[in-house]
Design a protein around this motif. Structure first.
Motif, PDB file in Angstrom:
ATOM      1  N   LYS A  84      -6.856   8.087 -10.208  1.00 45.43           N
ATOM      2  CA  LYS A  84      -8.167   7.697 -10.766  1.00 45.43           C
ATOM      3  C   LYS A  84      -9.233   8.784 -10.700  1.00 45.43           C
ATOM      4  CE  LYS A  84      -8.421   2.975  -8.551  1.00 45.43           C
ATOM      5  NZ  LYS A  84      -8.980   2.072  -7.616  1.00 45.43           N
TER       6      LYS A  84
ATOM      7  N   SER B 112       0.828  -1.204   0.161  1.00 49.54           N
ATOM      8  CA  SER B 112       0.055   0.038   0.038  1.00 49.54           C
ATOM      9  C   SER B 112       0.978   1.458  -0.110  1.00 49.54           C
ATOM     10  CB  SER B 112      -0.853   0.072   1.388  1.00 49.54           C
ATOM     11  OG  SER B 112      -0.197   0.000   2.465  1.00 49.54           O
TER      12      SER B 112
ATOM     13  N   GLU C 147      -3.860   5.140  -7.370  1.00 54.52           N
ATOM     14  CA  GLU C 147      -5.064   5.526  -6.612  1.00 54.52           C
ATOM     15  C   GLU C 147      -5.193   6.906  -6.701  1.00 54.52           C
ATOM     16  OE1 GLU C 147      -7.223   3.610  -5.017  1.00 54.52           O
ATOM     17  OE2 GLU C 147      -6.369   1.827  -5.689  1.00 54.52           O
ATOM     18  N   ARG C 148      -4.358   7.725  -6.373  1.00 55.33           N
ATOM     19  CA  ARG C 148      -4.353   9.132  -6.693  1.00 55.33           C
ATOM     20  C   ARG C 148      -4.990   9.594  -7.946  1.00 55.33           C
ATOM     21  NH1 ARG C 148      -1.296  11.607  -2.424  1.00 55.33           N
ATOM     22  NH2 ARG C 148      -1.512  10.170  -0.484  1.00 55.33           N
TER      23      ARG C 148
END
Length: 233
Positions: A207, A195, A204-205
């Motif tokens: 998206k 993670s 993730e950031r």
């Protein structure tokens, strides 16, 4: 989907995640070679990967920067050589089939040779480097640079911190595309986990951003043994 993202000029950053042997680096290099050598959409391919050893390090490598990098870039050499081999063999087999059918098209072939068939000029890896179509760079020296109109591939990004990935992504200049490849389950750095590594965190950031796309490749294409090792070990 991965190729569509990498061939779409509107997408400026792509992250490819997947297990060992799923073809992340292969697909990225395939897309890059096509857009640099055939489509002329970028000036060159810039490839970089972190210098993080698997297991105990063997110590300092002799030579200058490029000679030191050669050992770390062997996976890149292997993939490019495979792509160039298939491209050359595919063209050769196609010509043989045409000749067997009596479709030699001498005039057409002469005209193509005058134009210069770009696929014939693929050359080998060292030739691409000499022609300025391929650049193998050390991540260490990326800070402060601005990289315009290039297809940028950063491999093994799971071994980079979020700060290091930020430094690399902010180097991307006008007209460039950056591809982040890695397997979050194969982290060699003792300071990162699933993670906290730069690949997962950056994916993730970003998206929901219009200029970003991410694909997870879940099947190993390397061999049956490689696929079993991913599942069992």
């Amino acid at each position: 989907m991965a190729l569509n993202l990498m061939l779409d000029p509107a997408i400026q950053m792509v992250s490819l995640l997947g297990k060992a042997g799923s073809g992340k680096t292969f697909l990225a290099l395939l897309a890059g070679l096509h857009q640099v050598l055939v489509a002329d959409e970028y000036k060159k391919i810039l490839v970089s990967r972190p210098v993080v050893p698997l297991g105990k390090d063997i110590g300092y490598l002799p030579g200058d920067v490029q000679e030191k990098l050669h050992s770390w870039m062997l996976p890149i050499y292997d993939n490019i050589e495979l792509i160039l081999h298939h491209a050359t063999m595919g063209k050769h087999l196609s010509e043989i089939k045409k000749e067997q059918k009596g479709q030699k098209h001498k005039d057409k072939r002469h005209k193509e040779s005058q134009k210069g068939d770009k696929r014939q000029k693929l050359g080998r890896v060292d030739e691409l480097v000499r022609r300025g179509k391929l650049s193998l760079e050390a991540i260490t020296y990326m800070r402060g640079r601005s990289i315009p109109y290039q297809f940028i591939l950063i491999d093994e990004v799971q071994n980079l911190t979020p700060h290091e990935v930020k430094t690399l992504v902010t180097r991307v200049g006008e007209g460039s595309k950056i591809i982040l490849c890695g397997d979050p389950y194969q982290i060699d750095s003792p300071y990162l986990d699933f993670s906290s590594n730069g690949l997962v965190l950056t994916s993730e950031r970003f998206k929901g951003q219009n200029i970003f796309g991410s694909v997870y490749l879940e099947t190993s294409e390397r061999s049956e043994l490689s696929e079993l090792a991913n599942k069992l070990l």
